[in-house]
Design an enzyme around this catalytic site. Sequence first.
Site, mmCIF file in Angstrom:
data_model
loop_
_atom_site.group_PDB
_atom_site.id
_atom_site.type_symbol
_atom_site.label_atom_id
_atom_site.label_comp_id
_atom_site.label_asym_id
_atom_site.label_seq_id
_atom_site.Cartn_x
_atom_site.Cartn_y
_atom_site.Cartn_z
ATOM 1 N N GLU A 1 -13.635 -68.897 -36.967
ATOM 2 C CA GLU A 1 -13.236 -67.736 -37.774
ATOM 3 C C GLU A 1 -12.594 -68.153 -39.089
ATOM 4 O O GLU A 1 -12.656 -67.414 -40.075
ATOM 5 C CB GLU A 1 -12.260 -66.866 -36.976
ATOM 6 C CG GLU A 1 -11.903 -65.531 -37.622
ATOM 7 C CD GLU A 1 -10.692 -65.596 -38.562
ATOM 8 O OE1 GLU A 1 -10.453 -64.612 -39.290
ATOM 9 O OE2 GLU A 1 -9.983 -66.631 -38.541
ATOM 10 N N ASP B 1 -10.239 -71.062 -32.927
ATOM 11 C CA ASP B 1 -10.037 -72.125 -33.901
ATOM 12 C C ASP B 1 -8.761 -71.944 -34.699
ATOM 13 O O ASP B 1 -8.169 -70.851 -34.747
ATOM 14 C CB ASP B 1 -11.237 -72.241 -34.846
ATOM 15 C CG ASP B 1 -11.456 -70.994 -35.685
ATOM 16 O OD1 ASP B 1 -11.339 -69.875 -35.153
ATOM 17 O OD2 ASP B 1 -11.750 -71.127 -36.893
#
Length: 355
Positions: free
Chosen positions: A128, A73
């Site tokens: 994350e 991400d």
Amino acid sequence: MHTGLDLAQDAVALTAQLVDVPSVSREEKALADLVEAALRDVPWLRVERDGDAVVARTELGRAERVVLAGHLDTVPIADNLPSRMDAGGLLWGCGTSDMKAGVAVQLRLAATLEAPNRDVTYVFYDAEEIAAEFNGLKRLVDRHPDWLAADFAVLMEPTACRVEGGCQGTLRVEVRTTGKRAHSARSWLGENAIHKAAPILSRLAAHEPRRVEIDGLVYPEGLNAVLISGGHATNVIPDFCTVTVNYRFSPDQTQEEALQRVRDLFEGYEVVLTDSAPGALPGLSHPAAAAFVEAIGTEPTAKAAWTDVARFSALGIPAVNYGPGDPALAHTREEHVAAAAVLEAEEKLRGWLAG
């Protein structure tokens, strides 16, 4: 619709392809699908998936197993897609540094190292960059700790191709004061809670943060007010005030010890813990870690931040941070990565795993 990932291209071109697949936190499915499909075409890997986290493993029966982990991400896009390569060898775009360059290196190694000298687990996970409750690596730790079992782990967060050992712990508390509400024209009838917060700020300003050496690495601590709130209106004496304090603490302390240190500093005040995460010891004395540092060939430094190495540490797995991106560029509109750094990271890791 995105075309399949080409794992035969070099790591810089692969980074660009990854960057051009938007994957803001909680929106990683398209990229996770591409990663899974590409890895399932590699005959020497066993591939498993949980949500938008993909785990691929060699199963060669080696004496040692290592993990290479990276998140898929990114933070929200800031008008910095699609990627572009400039004449100076810099690849620009959202996620180039944090951390699709590292993911590209992982994918290249997974696709080209048929018989590494250690068994390798490649972990690609989601979410994350946002609250810990969504973190894909946390989910894997909770649901599938056996997928992560290893002797050593490398989290490929951006470190500018330097080994950064362990990580700081972090906690946040609210230090609260109370007073008595009154009209500001008759302030003597009230007690100003914001004024009562002045000693809290004075104690913070006077605080001397520790610098703690562990395994030859120096972890600088930080204790800072990061938010302050209180009051109701511009003509009302406030009856409450809250100072939010963030403590970045050395991994020589547990979360409980760090919290007690903060409570001691603010003795006499109400202190409420709002969130906390443990640090991670560098573990550089472990033979697997020492071999990694030698292979990379740079002097290790302490990680002055919290990272997911703490999750590996909690599993008893020594871990370090190492990746090609520049951490100072993470989350910026001007995010970019040097092509030379991406190729260097791949070369160093390939030498470690194939040497």
